[in-house]
Design a protein around this motif. Structure first.
Motif, short mmCIF file in Angstrom:
data_model
loop_
_atom_site.label_atom_id
_atom_site.label_comp_id
_atom_site.label_asym_id
_atom_site.label_seq_id
_atom_site.Cartn_x
_atom_site.Cartn_y
_atom_site.Cartn_z
N MET A 1 0.84 -1.19 0.00
CA MET A 1 0.00 0.00 0.00
C MET A 1 0.88 1.24 0.00
O MET A 1 1.94 1.27 0.62
N LYS A 2 0.41 2.26 -0.69
CA LYS A 2 1.11 3.53 -0.80
C LYS A 2 1.22 4.19 0.58
O LYS A 2 0.24 4.28 1.31
N GLN A 3 2.42 4.63 0.92
CA GLN A 3 2.64 5.33 2.19
C GLN A 3 2.31 6.80 2.00
O GLN A 3 2.79 7.43 1.05
N MET A 4 1.52 7.34 2.89
CA MET A 4 1.12 8.74 2.82
C MET A 4 1.94 9.55 3.82
O MET A 4 2.44 9.01 4.80
N PRO A 5 2.05 10.88 3.60
CA PRO A 5 2.80 11.72 4.53
C PRO A 5 2.10 11.80 5.89
O PRO A 5 0.89 11.57 6.00
N PRO A 6 2.85 12.14 6.93
CA PRO A 6 2.27 12.20 8.28
C PRO A 6 1.04 13.12 8.39
O PRO A 6 0.12 12.84 9.16
N GLU A 7 1.01 14.22 7.61
CA GLU A 7 -0.13 15.14 7.66
C GLU A 7 -1.43 14.46 7.24
O GLU A 7 -2.50 14.79 7.75
N TYR A 8 -1.32 13.52 6.33
CA TYR A 8 -2.50 12.77 5.88
C TYR A 8 -3.16 12.09 7.08
O TYR A 8 -4.36 12.21 7.30
N TYR A 9 -2.35 11.39 7.85
CA TYR A 9 -2.88 10.63 8.98
C TYR A 9 -3.36 11.54 10.11
O TYR A 9 -4.39 11.27 10.72
N SER A 10 -2.63 12.62 10.37
CA SER A 10 -3.06 13.52 11.45
C SER A 10 -4.35 14.25 11.09
O SER A 10 -5.23 14.40 11.93
N GLN A 11 -4.48 14.68 9.83
CA GLN A 11 -5.71 15.35 9.41
C GLN A 11 -6.89 14.38 9.39
O GLN A 11 -8.00 14.73 9.81
N LEU A 12 -6.66 13.16 8.94
CA LEU A 12 -7.73 12.16 8.92
C LEU A 12 -8.17 11.82 10.34
O LEU A 12 -9.36 11.70 10.62
N GLU A 13 -7.21 11.72 11.26
CA GLU A 13 -7.56 11.44 12.66
C GLU A 13 -8.37 12.59 13.26
O GLU A 13 -9.31 12.36 14.03
N GLU A 14 -8.03 13.82 12.90
CA GLU A 14 -8.80 14.97 13.38
C GLU A 14 -10.25 14.89 12.91
O GLU A 14 -11.19 15.11 13.69
N ILE A 15 -10.45 14.55 11.64
CA ILE A 15 -11.81 14.41 11.10
C ILE A 15 -12.56 13.29 11.81
O ILE A 15 -13.73 13.43 12.16
N GLN A 16 -11.88 12.18 12.04
CA GLN A 16 -12.51 11.05 12.73
C GLN A 16 -12.89 11.41 14.16
O GLN A 16 -13.95 11.01 14.65
N THR A 17 -12.06 12.19 14.81
CA THR A 17 -12.36 12.64 16.18
C THR A 17 -13.60 13.55 16.19
O THR A 17 -14.49 13.40 17.02
N ILE A 18 -13.64 14.47 15.25
CA ILE A 18 -14.80 15.36 15.13
C ILE A 18 -16.06 14.55 14.84
O ILE A 18 -17.12 14.79 15.44
N ASP A 19 -15.96 13.57 13.94
CA ASP A 19 -17.11 12.72 13.63
C ASP A 19 -17.60 11.96 14.86
O ASP A 19 -18.81 11.81 15.07
#
Length: 85
Positions: A1-19
């Motif tokens: 699987m393609k490795q994404m930059p750290p910002e990808y994961y931190s921003q996605l986690e922020e959205i998941q937390t808000i959800d």
């Protein structure tokens, strides 16, 4: 699987937390529909989510179909999709 930059994961986690907060507030408001503080908090989290999703999608692409315009070339098929990380 393609490795994404750290910002990808931190921003996605922020959205998941808000959800998560939005789901919990929705459940609370189902049984306390007149709680103005909870309604205000819900509306604030909706604003936070819109801002976070806009930032994420501008940098990394759509989180779901039908919510943002397509880039050129069409990149919907590019992995990973948010639910794959």
């Amino acid at each position: 699987m393609k490795q994404m930059p750290p910002e990808y994961y931190s921003q996605l986690e922020e959205i998941q937390t808000i959800d998560f907060v939005l789901v919990e507030l929705t459940l609370y408001l189902d049984t306390h529909p007149n709680d103005m503080d909870a309604i205000r908090q819900y509306n604030e989290y909706i604003k936070l989510r819109k801002t976070a999703v806009k930032k994420f999608e501008k940098q990394f692409g759509a989180l779901s179909h039908g919510s943002t315009y397509s880039r050129h070339p069409w990149d919907w098929k590019e992995a990973p999709w948010p639910w794959q990380v």
